[in-house]
Design a protein around this motif. Structure first.
Motif, PDB file in Angstrom:
ATOM      1  N   PRO A  99       0.812  -1.232   0.000  1.00 32.98           N
ATOM      2  CA  PRO A  99       0.000   0.000   0.000  1.00 32.98           C
ATOM      3  C   PRO A  99       0.839   1.273   0.000  1.00 32.98           C
ATOM      4  N   THR A 100       2.083   1.204   0.489  1.00 30.14           N
ATOM      5  CA  THR A 100       2.946   2.381   0.487  1.00 30.14           C
ATOM      6  C   THR A 100       3.341   2.773  -0.929  1.00 30.14           C
ATOM      7  N   TYR A 101       3.546   1.786  -1.789  1.00 27.26           N
ATOM      8  CA  TYR A 101       4.025   2.047  -3.150  1.00 27.26           C
ATOM      9  C   TYR A 101       2.910   2.006  -4.190  1.00 27.26           C
ATOM     10  N   PHE A 102       1.795   1.363  -3.848  1.00 27.41           N
ATOM     11  CA  PHE A 102       0.645   1.310  -4.749  1.00 27.41           C
ATOM     12  C   PHE A 102      -0.633   1.625  -3.968  1.00 27.41           C
ATOM     13  N   PRO A 103      -0.728   2.839  -3.452  1.00 28.86           N
ATOM     14  CA  PRO A 103      -1.878   3.177  -2.602  1.00 28.86           C
ATOM     15  C   PRO A 103      -3.221   3.114  -3.326  1.00 28.86           C
ATOM     16  N   MET A 104      -3.212   3.262  -4.635  1.00 29.76           N
ATOM     17  CA  MET A 104      -4.460   3.267  -5.398  1.00 29.76           C
ATOM     18  C   MET A 104      -4.752   1.907  -6.037  1.00 29.76           C
ATOM     19  N   LYS A 105      -3.929   0.904  -5.714  1.00 27.36           N
ATOM     20  CA  LYS A 105      -4.111  -0.418  -6.306  1.00 27.36           C
ATOM     21  C   LYS A 105      -4.103  -1.479  -5.203  1.00 27.36           C
ATOM     22  N   PRO A 106      -5.182  -1.599  -4.432  1.00 30.11           N
ATOM     23  CA  PRO A 106      -5.212  -2.572  -3.344  1.00 30.11           C
ATOM     24  C   PRO A 106      -5.058  -4.003  -3.849  1.00 30.11           C
ATOM     25  N   LEU A 107      -4.350  -4.809  -3.065  1.00 28.98           N
ATOM     26  CA  LEU A 107      -4.124  -6.202  -3.443  1.00 28.98           C
ATOM     27  C   LEU A 107      -5.401  -7.025  -3.297  1.00 28.98           C
ATOM     28  N   SER A 108      -5.511  -8.019  -4.144  1.00 27.54           N
ATOM     29  CA  SER A 108      -6.585  -9.001  -4.043  1.00 27.54           C
ATOM     30  C   SER A 108      -6.034 -10.337  -4.530  1.00 27.54           C
ATOM     31  N   PRO A 109      -6.589 -11.460  -4.064  1.00 25.88           N
ATOM     32  CA  PRO A 109      -6.086 -12.774  -4.502  1.00 25.88           C
ATOM     33  C   PRO A 109      -6.173 -12.917  -6.016  1.00 25.88           C
ATOM     34  N   PRO A 110      -5.233 -13.635  -6.609  1.00 22.52           N
ATOM     35  CA  PRO A 110      -4.060 -14.297  -5.994  1.00 22.52           C
ATOM     36  C   PRO A 110      -3.002 -13.270  -5.580  1.00 22.52           C
TER      37      PRO A 110
END
Length: 297
Positions: free
Chosen positions: A113-124
């Motif tokens: 989230p620090t480097y991609f704050p606008m791209k939240p992770l989701s599986p996989p």
């Protein structure tokens, strides 16, 4: 552990102790990162945020494990170097590879989230695999790192011209691949410059040389030879192994206080190693003076 009738199953465990007095490289690679980069729309040919995230995770690994003397990474891979005298985890291959890989992965996901704050992770979710490789001499270790840095340059030059042809030259990926299939490195450089005004030598050094992570002590003077440290058959490992427990703890404390540097420099030539003799010796260097020290003087 209490004895039980089931304890015999421990006999099926195989020993995986690594050879003593050899350099240990734990090399990790991203799993399915081509799909990951597409899913999160990484910039081509290089995504600065993605590379910064890899470096931040590597710094975290080095902070947690003082025995790691150096890391080198590019793209979705990183190599972590242990001095040949290390006894971490009794030099068990499975413990070293799984611990370094899982620690790196945990920090990578945590820092995302620090480097991609606008791209939240989701599986996989992002994951990495790891392996241990042994190198018997300092020369072999340096040749391994030279191979990885040379590979970084070769791949990045290709990717730079490939994606330039696709994104700016309006070629299809298949057409770009065909156009580059028989080109030399000099021809690729010429295509970039003549066709798109890009001087490859002016591209960011992180992209061309990868990232080197190490503990920063006071640099040795330029042009002053450092005996032993560049000798491929040096015996520094035996010397370090003979350190008393007290001395070893002191070394560990000094290493834990050192700043972790991330640089994008040539590690093929001797200069990097000559000015940082503590890396190959496995011994801590001299900590640079702090701002408080400077004020006292």
């Amino acid at each position: 552990m209490a004895n039980s009738k089931y304890e015999y199953v421990r006999e099926f465990e195989q020993t995986d102790l690594l050879l003593p007095n050899t350099w240990i490289v734990v090399r990790i690679d991203g799993r399915g990162f081509h799909k990951l980069s597409t899913k999160y729309a990484f910039e081509k040919p290089n995504d600065r945020s993605a590379l910064d995230l890899m470096n931040a995770a590597a710094v975290s690994v080095m902070k947690e494990f003082p025995d790691v003397i150096l890391g080198y990474g590019d793209s979705d891979e990183y190599s972590f170097i242990f001095h040949k005298s290390t006894s971490l985890f009794q030099r068990r291959a499975s413990k070293l590879s799984t611990t370094i890989t899982s620690t790196f992965t945990a920090h990578y996901v945590y820092l995302w989230p620090t480097y991609f704050p606008m791209k939240p992770l989701s599986p996989p979710l992002p994951s990495f695999d790891g392996r241990c490789v042994l190198y018997p001499t300092t020369k072999d270790l340096r040749n391994y790192l030279a191979w990885r840095q040379a590979d970084c340059h070769i791949n990045n030059l290709y990717n730079t011209i490939f994606h330039t042809l696709v994104l700016r030259g309006n070629l299809s990926p298949q057409e770009a691949e065909a156009a580059l299939s028989t080109t030399t490195a000099s021809a690729k450089n010429e295509m970039l410059f003549q066709g798109f005004g890009i001087n490859y030598n002016n591209e960011p050094e992180m992209y061309r040389k990868g990232s080197v992570v190490y503990r920063a002590y006071e640099l040795a003077p330029v042009g002053v030879p450092v005996s032993g440290n560049l000798n491929p058959d040096d015996d520094d490992g035996a010397e370090r192994a003979s350190l008393s427990k007290t001395a070893a703890e002191k070394e560990k404390k000094i290493r834990s206080k050192a700043r972790i540097a991330v640089e994008h420099v040539d590690i093929i030539k001797d200069d990097f190693w000559e000015r940082r003799p503590w890396i190959l010796s496995g011994k801590s260097g001299i900590l640079p003076p702090t701002s408080e020290d400077a004020m006292m003087t």
